[in-house]
Write a protein that holds these residues in place. Structure first.
Motif, mmCIF file in Angstrom:
data_model
loop_
_atom_site.group_PDB
_atom_site.id
_atom_site.type_symbol
_atom_site.label_atom_id
_atom_site.label_comp_id
_atom_site.label_asym_id
_atom_site.label_seq_id
_atom_site.Cartn_x
_atom_site.Cartn_y
_atom_site.Cartn_z
ATOM 1 N N PHE A 262 0.838 -1.200 0.000
ATOM 2 C CA PHE A 262 0.000 0.000 0.000
ATOM 3 C C PHE A 262 0.873 1.250 0.000
ATOM 4 N N LEU A 263 1.927 1.243 0.821
ATOM 5 C CA LEU A 263 2.824 2.398 0.861
ATOM 6 C C LEU A 263 3.628 2.526 -0.429
ATOM 7 N N LEU A 264 4.100 1.409 -0.974
ATOM 8 C CA LEU A 264 4.877 1.445 -2.203
ATOM 9 C C LEU A 264 4.081 2.031 -3.366
ATOM 10 N N HIS A 265 2.821 1.655 -3.468
ATOM 11 C CA HIS A 265 2.023 2.049 -4.628
ATOM 12 C C HIS A 265 1.261 3.359 -4.449
ATOM 13 N N GLU A 266 0.782 3.618 -3.251
ATOM 14 C CA GLU A 266 -0.110 4.770 -3.053
ATOM 15 C C GLU A 266 0.557 5.964 -2.378
ATOM 16 N N PHE A 267 1.655 5.749 -1.646
ATOM 17 C CA PHE A 267 2.277 6.848 -0.915
ATOM 18 C C PHE A 267 3.798 6.873 -1.132
ATOM 19 N N PRO A 268 4.259 6.866 -2.371
ATOM 20 C CA PRO A 268 5.713 6.882 -2.602
ATOM 21 C C PRO A 268 6.360 8.173 -2.119
ATOM 22 N N GLU A 269 5.562 9.245 -1.980
ATOM 23 C CA GLU A 269 6.108 10.543 -1.570
ATOM 24 C C GLU A 269 6.156 10.732 -0.062
ATOM 25 N N ALA A 270 5.553 9.832 0.703
ATOM 26 C CA ALA A 270 5.453 10.009 2.153
ATOM 27 C C ALA A 270 6.807 9.822 2.835
ATOM 28 N N LYS A 271 7.090 10.653 3.835
ATOM 29 C CA LYS A 271 8.269 10.523 4.678
ATOM 30 C C LYS A 271 7.927 9.893 6.025
ATOM 31 N N ILE A 272 6.693 10.131 6.480
ATOM 32 C CA ILE A 272 6.226 9.610 7.762
ATOM 33 C C ILE A 272 4.951 8.819 7.529
ATOM 34 N N VAL A 273 4.746 7.782 8.320
ATOM 35 C CA VAL A 273 3.505 7.022 8.285
ATOM 36 C C VAL A 273 2.880 7.042 9.671
ATOM 37 N N ASN A 274 1.612 7.418 9.734
ATOM 38 C CA ASN A 274 0.851 7.369 10.976
ATOM 39 C C ASN A 274 -0.103 6.184 10.876
ATOM 40 N N ARG A 275 0.069 5.204 11.766
ATOM 41 C CA ARG A 275 -0.769 4.010 11.753
ATOM 42 C C ARG A 275 -1.754 3.992 12.924
ATOM 43 N N GLU A 276 -2.098 5.190 13.389
ATOM 44 C CA GLU A 276 -3.119 5.392 14.414
ATOM 45 C C GLU A 276 -2.730 4.758 15.752
ATOM 46 N N ASP A 277 -3.719 4.677 16.655
ATOM 47 C CA ASP A 277 -3.458 4.253 18.032
ATOM 48 C C ASP A 277 -3.743 2.771 18.225
ATOM 49 N N ASP A 278 -3.516 2.295 19.464
ATOM 50 C CA ASP A 278 -3.805 0.886 19.756
ATOM 51 C C ASP A 278 -5.017 0.717 20.670
ATOM 52 N N VAL A 279 -5.720 1.833 20.961
ATOM 53 C CA VAL A 279 -6.898 1.870 21.839
ATOM 54 C C VAL A 279 -6.744 0.993 23.080
ATOM 55 N N GLY A 280 -5.513 0.871 23.572
ATOM 56 C CA GLY A 280 -5.295 0.158 24.823
ATOM 57 C C GLY A 280 -5.363 -1.348 24.738
ATOM 58 N N LEU A 281 -5.455 -1.912 23.538
ATOM 59 C CA LEU A 281 -5.564 -3.367 23.383
ATOM 60 C C LEU A 281 -4.168 -3.977 23.274
ATOM 61 N N PRO A 282 -3.806 -4.901 24.175
ATOM 62 C CA PRO A 282 -2.440 -5.449 24.205
ATOM 63 C C PRO A 282 -2.002 -6.074 22.883
ATOM 64 N N GLY A 283 -2.889 -6.808 22.226
ATOM 65 C CA GLY A 283 -2.520 -7.446 20.971
ATOM 66 C C GLY A 283 -2.211 -6.440 19.888
ATOM 67 N N LEU A 284 -3.039 -5.398 19.815
ATOM 68 C CA LEU A 284 -2.822 -4.359 18.816
ATOM 69 C C LEU A 284 -1.561 -3.563 19.137
ATOM 70 N N ARG A 285 -1.325 -3.335 20.420
ATOM 71 C CA ARG A 285 -0.111 -2.606 20.823
ATOM 72 C C ARG A 285 1.139 -3.390 20.412
ATOM 73 N N LYS A 286 1.122 -4.681 20.654
ATOM 74 C CA LYS A 286 2.276 -5.515 20.298
ATOM 75 C C LYS A 286 2.521 -5.468 18.793
ATOM 76 N N ALA A 287 1.441 -5.525 18.010
ATOM 77 C CA ALA A 287 1.578 -5.494 16.552
ATOM 78 C C ALA A 287 2.168 -4.174 16.087
ATOM 79 N N LYS A 288 1.709 -3.071 16.661
ATOM 80 C CA LYS A 288 2.205 -1.756 16.244
ATOM 81 C C LYS A 288 3.652 -1.545 16.684
ATOM 82 N N GLU A 289 3.999 -2.024 17.866
ATOM 83 C CA GLU A 289 5.379 -1.893 18.333
ATOM 84 C C GLU A 289 6.339 -2.723 17.492
ATOM 85 N N SER A 290 5.838 -3.812 16.921
ATOM 86 C CA SER A 290 6.701 -4.702 16.144
ATOM 87 C C SER A 290 7.201 -4.053 14.856
#
Length: 332
Positions: A262-290
């Motif tokens: 998605f980033l390669l094709h739609e956002f080649p010009e982006a320098k930063i990516v914001n992937r939003e929050d983890d709403v306090g869910l441990p599984g989602l937090r682990k995925a985002k930290e990874s």
């Protein structure tokens, strides 16, 4: 007070989008796409002050709250005060803002203002990433991600493709969402109500996709959509905001491949990516930290306390919802 708030119409998207880039702001909540995705859930209303500012108010039952004004930084104090007057004089309530971006909180010196309570909403900080790292997955810290991507490519060689999704493809997305939502609803209870509204918001965006600014792409296997992502671009911050990412959880590597492609094709010009929050869910937090974030966009609840009855507004409903999700997860 001569301010009129109305539901944002799809036809207004191109008009309101520039307001979100008038001042520094790295929050994904502060964008036109996010506004439309969650308009029904938050009963969002907007007021456009021509060429100057976009004001937003939302409602949850009897509770009213606002977003920080979208305007030039030098005008921020003026429109912050105007929003406060609307709450005090029209709604007869103290000003309350959820998910206030840290740039605005700092610019307004709200931490030092004795007339406001400012509380960081820890579970709602956005994860920020280096865009080139997510496109190339370099080095040891991305070794596991790279292996999953390579394994996916080998296993589905000649069978998979990335496609930019057009308006005429919306039925494919709706079909995928029906399949995804049915499986998710059977296995998880966290955030069921908000999940239903999220699906409705996606339908709204796709139904009006010629009008609401967004970028969308998907991974197809044997011609069938198995993952898709929706995002928007903030030109001021050179930042891609990834608002939606869905994949078939039965396919190993599907999330890693849609994330990268998605980033390669739609956002080649982006320098930063914001992937939003983890709403306090441990599984989602682990995925985002990874994915090795390079920083965070911190957000705050702001509550005016020099107004009678502010004590009744002290509860942070966003954080309360997160606690409820956690409680539900422990009960199941």
């Amino acid at each position: 007070m001569d301010l009129t708030f109305t539901r944002p119409l799809a036809e207004q998207s191109s008009e309101i989008a520039p307001y979100f880039s008038l001042r520094p702001n790295k929050s994904c909540d502060s964008g036109a796409l996010d506004t439309y995705l969650w308009a029904e859930y938050y009963n969002t209303k907007i007021c456009i002050i021509k060429d100057r500012a976009l004001l937003t108010i939302m409602q949850n039952g009897e509770e009213y709250f606002a977003a920080m004004p979208y305007c030039r930084e030098e005008d921020l104090r003026e429109y912050f005060e105007l929003t406060k007057r609307y709450f005090n004089e029209v709604l007869k309530k103290p000003l309350k803002i959820y998910l206030a971006d840290e740039e605005a909180v700092t610019a307004l010196s709200l931490m030092e203002d004795e007339n406001f309570i400012v509380k960081e909403e820890f579970d709602f900080k956005d994860y920020l990433y280096d865009a080139e790292e997510l496109r190339s997955l370099p080095g040891k810290k991305f070794h596991k991600k790279k292996n999953l991507v390579n394994k996916f490519m080998r296993e589905y060689e000649g069978r998979w493709e990335y496609r930019t999704i057009r308006c005429e493809d919306k039925l494919l997305v709706w079909d995928f969402l029906d399949r995804w939502y049915e499986e998710r609803a059977e296995t998880e209870t966290e955030g069921e109500v908000s999940l239903e509204y999220e699906v409705k918001g996606i339908h709204e965006v796709l139904q009006n996709c010629f009008l609401i600014e967004h970028r969308i792409g998907g991974i197809f296997i044997d011609g069938r959509l198995e993952a898709f992502s929706i995002g928007a671009y903030n030109p001021r911050e050179r930042m891609a905001c990834i608002d939606i990412e869905k994949g078939n959880p039965r396919i190993p590597g599907i999330y890693q491949i849609i994330n990268q492609q998605f980033l390669l094709h739609e956002f080649p010009e982006a320098k930063i990516v914001n992937r939003e929050d983890d709403v306090g869910l441990p599984g989602l937090r682990k995925a985002k930290e990874s994915y090795n974030p390079i920083g965070f966009e911190r957000k705050y609840m702001v509550l005016q306390k020099d107004f009678a009855g502010y004590e009744k507004e002290l509860t942070d409903q966003y954080e309360a919802e997160v606690r409820q999700y956690g409680s539900d997860a422990q009960d199941t």
